[in-house]
Motif scaffolding. Sequence first.
Motif, short mmCIF file in Angstrom:
data_model
loop_
_atom_site.label_atom_id
_atom_site.label_comp_id
_atom_site.label_asym_id
_atom_site.label_seq_id
_atom_site.Cartn_x
_atom_site.Cartn_y
_atom_site.Cartn_z
N ALA A 91 0.82 -1.21 0.00
CA ALA A 91 0.00 0.00 0.00
C ALA A 91 0.86 1.26 0.00
O ALA A 91 0.54 2.23 -0.69
N LEU A 92 1.93 1.24 0.75
CA LEU A 92 2.80 2.41 0.81
C LEU A 92 3.61 2.60 -0.47
O LEU A 92 3.96 3.73 -0.82
N ALA A 93 3.89 1.51 -1.19
CA ALA A 93 4.69 1.59 -2.41
C ALA A 93 3.85 1.88 -3.65
O ALA A 93 4.41 2.22 -4.70
N ALA A 101 -1.33 3.72 -10.99
CA ALA A 101 -2.13 3.39 -9.81
C ALA A 101 -3.22 2.39 -10.19
O ALA A 101 -3.46 1.40 -9.48
N SER A 102 -3.89 2.62 -11.29
CA SER A 102 -4.94 1.70 -11.74
C SER A 102 -4.37 0.33 -12.09
O SER A 102 -4.94 -0.70 -11.72
N ALA A 103 -3.27 0.31 -12.81
CA ALA A 103 -2.65 -0.96 -13.19
C ALA A 103 -2.20 -1.74 -11.96
O ALA A 103 -2.39 -2.96 -11.88
N ILE A 108 -2.75 -6.32 -8.25
CA ILE A 108 -2.83 -6.80 -6.87
C ILE A 108 -4.15 -7.52 -6.61
O ILE A 108 -4.20 -8.52 -5.90
N ALA A 109 -5.23 -7.04 -7.21
CA ALA A 109 -6.55 -7.63 -6.95
C ALA A 109 -6.82 -8.90 -7.75
O ALA A 109 -7.82 -9.57 -7.50
N PRO A 168 -3.75 -9.02 -0.69
CA PRO A 168 -4.43 -7.83 -1.20
C PRO A 168 -5.55 -7.31 -0.30
O PRO A 168 -5.91 -6.14 -0.38
N LEU A 169 -6.11 -8.15 0.55
CA LEU A 169 -7.14 -7.66 1.47
C LEU A 169 -6.57 -6.69 2.48
O LEU A 169 -7.27 -5.80 2.96
#
Length: 170
Positions: A91-93, A101-103, A108-109, A168-169
């Motif tokens: 999250a921090l990276a 950001a979208s990619a 991750i999801a 990812p959660l």
Amino acid sequence: MTLDTRPVNQRAWLLVLPVIVCVAFSAIVPLMTVVNYSVQDIISPDRRVFVGTEWFAAVMRDEELHAALWNQLRFSAAVLAVEIPLGIALALAMPATGWKASATLVIIALSLLIPWNVVGTIWQIFGRPDIGLMGRFLQWAGLDYNYTGDATDAWLTVLLMDVWHWTPLV
């Protein structure tokens, strides 16, 4: 207020608590099966008989059950010790804006889009030395990897699978 003079709010770490509760709950649910089967005798696939709390008391005093419970708690602690820092680091990276950001969010999801009942099959195929990428690579690297015959390999494979699927959660 500029970015440098804002007060630091540490309460945001409380947002991690729901993840800890969810993972802890998923570790407790299998114990309910033990409770269910400890008070019933399965005579046939169609018929179950309530046998009372004597079996339940006997099962709760069983040393193998206690050992299995402690193994499950140790595994859950190991998973949380990896998932929470990894999730926070991800999250921090992550980039905050733009197409990156979208990619990043989509990548991750991806593991969350795979149904829970398919994850084991995916990892079984991925880990097999004869057809899987990870198994074949580890064999090629000279490591004797066999998650079906070695308890340590199996434990590490399940740990890796669990971290991949649920980080990812966080």
